[in-house]
Scaffold this motif. Structure first.
Motif, short mmCIF file in Angstrom:
data_model
loop_
_atom_site.label_atom_id
_atom_site.label_comp_id
_atom_site.label_asym_id
_atom_site.label_seq_id
_atom_site.Cartn_x
_atom_site.Cartn_y
_atom_site.Cartn_z
N ASP A 91 43.14 52.97 30.99
CA ASP A 91 44.59 52.77 31.08
C ASP A 91 45.16 53.06 32.47
N ASN A 149 47.63 40.00 29.90
CA ASN A 149 46.81 39.37 30.94
C ASN A 149 45.82 40.35 31.58
N TYR A 150 45.91 41.61 31.21
CA TYR A 150 45.05 42.64 31.82
C TYR A 150 43.57 42.34 31.58
N ILE A 194 43.31 40.97 42.31
CA ILE A 194 44.36 41.74 41.63
C ILE A 194 45.73 41.35 42.18
N CYS A 228 48.00 39.63 39.43
CA CYS A 228 49.02 40.57 38.96
C CYS A 228 50.32 40.46 39.74
N ILE A 261 48.99 48.89 37.74
CA ILE A 261 49.49 47.51 37.86
C ILE A 261 50.94 47.44 37.41
N LEU A 299 45.73 49.79 34.34
CA LEU A 299 46.87 49.04 33.78
C LEU A 299 48.18 49.72 34.16
N VAL A 338 42.37 39.73 33.98
CA VAL A 338 42.22 40.27 35.34
C VAL A 338 40.91 41.05 35.44
N MET A 339 40.65 41.90 34.48
CA MET A 339 39.44 42.73 34.53
C MET A 339 38.18 41.87 34.37
N ASP A 357 38.40 49.23 30.09
CA ASP A 357 39.56 49.46 29.24
C ASP A 357 40.36 50.68 29.65
N PRO A 399 51.03 42.79 30.05
CA PRO A 399 49.82 43.55 29.73
C PRO A 399 48.74 42.74 29.00
#
Length: 169
Positions: free
Chosen positions: A88, A105-106, A59, A63, A94, A91, A109-110, A86, A103
């Protein structure tokens, strides 16, 4: 009278030696089992810590989050392990740490930490089973007296909602 005492002591020695040997063998066995369980628990504890460190580094890298946010990551980590990908809250955290984070790219990352999350849950399940095995080993008063190390294995699991995760883990 002396003959009875000699017979009594001979019988006592004949019975005491095998009983003593059995107790020594059981003591060795239970202490060995206790050490094996403790070693396995320590190995899983290290894996859980390494998983935490790996997720944090992923992360942090993807990020572009500074080390000063590690403490707040400690607070969100249980939610990260427990919640759906998913969610929020992650996110938002971050974005609070890096306002320049894109966002879009979230999901990447996950996706990168999904295997670590699955690994964490798997090893945590095993850690809980290890604690149960250890508790069962110490439950008997006879076994408990033969085991030298009386301390219990301590670990506070992170609550996860296995029903919601289903077979994804």
């Amino acid at each position: 009278m002396i003959g009875y005492l000699i017979v009594f002591f001979v019988l006592l020695v004949i019975l005491a030696i095998p009983v003593g040997l059995v107790v020594m063998i059981l003591q060795f066995h239970y202490n060995k089992k206790d050490r094996e369980i403790r070693n396995e628990a320590e190995a899983h504890r290290k894996i859980l810590e390494q998983t935490y460190d790996h997720i944090w580094s992923q992360i942090k890298q993807y990020c572009d989050i500074g080390e000063e946010y590690r403490r707040s990551f400690n607070n969100i980590y249980p939610n990260l392990i427990d919640t759906d990908m998913d969610d929020d809250r992650m996110l938002n955290w971050i974005l609070d740490c890096n306002i320049n984070f894109e966002p879009s790219n979230y999901a990447i990352v996950m996706e990168n930490i999904a295997d670590d999350r699955a690994r964490f849950v798997s090893h945590q399940r095993r850690m809980i089973n290890i604690m149960r095995e250890h508790r069962e080993l110490h439950d008997s008063k006879f076994r408990h007296r033969l085991i030298h190390n009386k301390t219990i294995i301590r670990y506070t699991p992170i609550a996860t909602n296995y029903d919601r995760w289903g077979n994804r883990l």
